[in-house]
Design a protein around this motif. Structure first.
Motif, short mmCIF file in Angstrom:
data_model
loop_
_atom_site.label_atom_id
_atom_site.label_comp_id
_atom_site.label_asym_id
_atom_site.label_seq_id
_atom_site.Cartn_x
_atom_site.Cartn_y
_atom_site.Cartn_z
N ASP A 259 65.47 -16.62 -52.17
CA ASP A 259 64.46 -17.07 -53.08
C ASP A 259 64.51 -18.60 -52.97
OD1 ASP A 259 62.32 -16.55 -55.04
OD2 ASP A 259 63.65 -17.24 -56.49
N ASP B 269 62.46 -19.72 -50.00
CA ASP B 269 61.19 -19.23 -49.75
C ASP B 269 59.93 -20.26 -50.12
OD1 ASP B 269 59.19 -17.32 -49.08
OD2 ASP B 269 58.77 -16.66 -51.34
N LEU C 141 62.36 -9.90 -50.49
CA LEU C 141 61.79 -10.76 -51.56
C LEU C 141 60.50 -10.08 -52.07
CD1 LEU C 141 62.05 -14.53 -50.73
CD2 LEU C 141 63.40 -13.21 -52.44
N ALA C 142 59.90 -9.38 -51.10
CA ALA C 142 58.71 -8.67 -51.59
C ALA C 142 59.05 -7.25 -52.41
CB ALA C 142 58.07 -8.21 -50.61
N VAL D 226 61.88 -7.11 -54.32
CA VAL D 226 62.27 -7.63 -55.44
C VAL D 226 61.36 -7.93 -56.29
CG1 VAL D 226 63.68 -9.33 -56.55
CG2 VAL D 226 64.69 -8.40 -54.47
N ARG D 227 60.22 -8.57 -55.81
CA ARG D 227 59.34 -9.02 -56.93
C ARG D 227 58.39 -7.82 -57.09
NH1 ARG D 227 58.19 -14.08 -52.92
NH2 ARG D 227 59.90 -15.54 -53.70
N GLN D 228 58.24 -6.69 -56.34
CA GLN D 228 57.51 -5.55 -56.68
C GLN D 228 58.32 -4.86 -57.90
OE1 GLN D 228 56.81 -2.87 -53.34
NE2 GLN D 228 55.73 -1.46 -54.51
N HIS D 229 59.33 -4.84 -57.94
CA HIS D 229 60.26 -4.11 -59.05
C HIS D 229 60.61 -5.12 -60.01
CE1 HIS D 229 60.64 -1.29 -55.16
NE2 HIS D 229 60.66 -0.39 -56.14
N GLY D 230 60.03 -6.08 -60.24
CA GLY D 230 60.47 -7.03 -61.12
C GLY D 230 61.81 -7.70 -61.21
#
Length: 600
Positions: free
Chosen positions: A529, A532, A593-594, A596-600
């Protein structure tokens, strides 16, 4: 000989202040001579069979050390004054003479001013030699001097002065060496032009400053160049280090022994590549759990010889780590203690866990670092051995230190890694660095930048930057060791991040505790992260020409670079895109990262 007491850290005697390096001590400029000058009574011998197998004949010796205040008889290393030419900061007198005060040598002029070493020295372009600039000779040479008989035959050695012209600003044109005997003067701006010393008839002496004149057997053919005394290129250390671990045979060597011992193996050899050999190879492969191609390669003698593989230090270390990873809790109590940790039932992004196959908490290990020699001015210059004594060819002495530490070992899934690096876009991205490495003078000092190496190397940097916040160690105290080769019989894909200390008790445990999977996986995600978004984006992420010799792609100080002492390759061969992905290439961990961000 003048005794100057000054303490260096033990590790500094290997680099950056090892044999042949200049060190500034209390206003003095000194250089460490080779190990033939050491008093071997106080330099204890260090044992490391793995390292000596790589170096060949010789012995490892640790520089003398002491605790507390240094006394008159405290063992110490010798250092040679270099450059010998100094000027008085008060009267400007320039000479090689050393003042005396009450019968003792002192670093002071007759007028009482302190003596300051000259800023410039002469270094051989390809021979790695160094010497003083003969300032008296240089001041009486040049185009103007050749027209004046009085200048050409001046012998007033005590009238040389070094001073600054107040009307010429701050550049080299304002710094002047002047002889007050004949009146001739030259500005330092004339010294740094190409071929300046050669035109003035100043040639390379073909030796190091501490070597006697009669040690030169043949003249050096290379030209001298004037460089600043503190320039980093004046000393390029050739170091080598090894983890002192139980040497393990690679898995390919064990498999080859089983294949050769199989009852049907002679039939494969006898048929010599015919249809029968292929059929029998399949029988052996099914029986032993290997591939038919491996059986045929062993029969043809194409596998890499185990003894040759063990000469590469990392191959033996990789095999030892694999043995430890499968052993769970390590209760051996040796100098190599690794607890293998499974990733089963560990919470985290599945796209990250799928690409990892194990974690090792390296609770204790011993590292030995040695100095083979050094180069000057050019990475392709001749290497000067750390031992220039009469026995250096038969039984050289290498400066070495032993360190104890802790670390975290990460092993990555070979099948997933191979699938990713087989993509044409990934290969094309890595090919950029392959071409530049081939054209670089540093090529023989850098690993081969195949995709897996670049990705894992960059990931190691990202993790070091994140661990510096959580481990209690500064990032400069953390180091990396990358295991990433696909062209070996035993393919490697792993990272070791570690810290070491000179004390036998080792480090304090702040790093190894973060090797628990429940703590390390969130740290890995946080490191991704961090990378990124770089403060230099979009310039950084869109770049493919960064770093020394343009040997980095998308990597800069804002996202991926660490202390050069922490990196195996001096902050080269890095690329964020091969980790996180880019517009034209998929990264090794671009889905993490996609997810992780999708599942909050």
């Amino acid at each position: 000989m003048e005794k100057i007491r000054h303490d260096l850290r033990l590790s500094e005697t290997i680099s950056p202040f090892g044999v042949g390096a200049i060190v500034d001590v209390r206003g003095e400029s000194l250089m460490a001579p080779d190990t033939s000058w050491w008093d071997k009574r106080f330099a204890q011998e260090i044992s490391c069979e793995r390292l000596m197998a790589r170096l060949g004949a010789g012995v490892l010796r640790q520089p003398p050390e002491h605790a507390g205040r240094a006394g008159k008889d405290t063992p110490a290393l010798p250092y040679w004054r270099f450059p010998a030419w100094r000027f008085c900061e008060r009267c400007g007198k320039l000479s090689k003479l050393t003042g005396k005060k009450k019968g003792k040598w002192s670093n002071a002029c007759e007028c009482g001013g302190a003596l300051v070493p000259m800023r410039y020295i002469a270094v051989c372009e390809k021979g790695s030699h160094a010497q003083d600039v003969n300032w008296f000779k240089w001041a009486h040479r040049g185009r103007a001097a050749s027209l004046n008989e009085g200048v050409r035959f001046c012998r007033d050695y005590k009238s040389l002065r070094f001073h600054k012209l107040a009307t010429r600003g701050e550049g080299l044109a304002a710094l002047v060496v002047k002889c007050h005997g004949c009146g001739n003067e030259r500005r330092l701006a004339e010294l740094v032009t190409k071929g300046a010393l050669h035109r003035d008839g100043i040639r390379c002496a073909g030796r190091q400053p501490w070597e006697p004149e009669d040690s030169v057997k043949k003249p050096c053919p290379y030209e001298l160049v004037a460089v600043q005394r503190g320039a980093t290129g004046n000393y390029i250390a050739e170091r080598i280090s090894a983890l002192d671990i139980p040497e393990e045979r690679p898995q390919s060597a064990e498999a080859a022994d089983k294949i050769r011992g199989h009852v049907f193996f002679e039939k494969v050899v006898t048929d010599n590549g015919g249809p029968l050999s292929e059929q029998v190879a399949e029988w052996i492969a099914d029986d032993l759990g290997v591939t038919p191609e491996t059986v045929l390669a062993v029969a043809a003698g194409e596998e890499t010889a185990p003894d040759e593989m063990l000469l590469d230090l990392k191959d033996g270390e990789w095999a030892a780590f694999l043995t430890k990873l499968g052993g769970g809790r390590d209760g051996s109590g040796s100098d190599f203690v690794v607890d293998g940790r499974s990733l089963e039932n560990v919470a985290g992004p599945q796209s990250l866990l799928d690409k990892m196959s194990g974690i090792g908490q390296v609770r204790r290990f011993r590292e030995v670092r040695a100095l083979r020699g050094f180069r000057r001015h050019d990475a392709e210059a001749a290497m000067i051995s750390a031992d220039l004594g009469p026995d250096q060819r038969r039984w050289p002495t290498y400066p070495a230190i032993e360190l104890f530490g802790e670390g975290i070992f990460l092993r990555f899934e070979e099948r997933k890694l191979a699938e990713w690096e087989a993509q044409p876009q990934v290969q094309a991205r890595a090919a950029i660095l392959k071409e530049r490495r081939a054209d670089s003078p540093w090529a023989n000092r850098l690993d081969f930048p195949e995709p897996r190496y670049i990705a894992l190397h960059t990931l190691a940097h990202l993790l070091i930057r994140r661990l510096a916040f959580a481990s209690g160690y500064a990032s400069a105290s953390l180091q990396e060791r990358i295991y990433a080769n696909s062209d070996r019989t035993d393919k490697t894909a792993g990272i070791l991040i570690y810290t070491v200390a000179g004390d036998a008790q080792g480090a304090l445990g702040g790093l190894v505790r973060l090797g628990e999977p429940e703590k390390l996986i969130p740290l890995l995600v946080a490191a991704l992260d961090d990378a990124d978004f770089c403060s230099n984006d979009p310039v950084c992420i869109e770049s493919d020409r960064q770093g020394a010799s343009q040997l980095n792609l998308s990597a800069c100080h804002g996202c991926s670079l660490v202390s050069e002492t922490s990196c195996e390759t001096g902050n080269r061969l890095l690329d964020r895109q091969l980790v996180l992905g880019g517009s034209d290439v998929r990264g090794l961990l671009d889905e993490v990262l996609a997810e992780v961000r999708q599942h909050g």
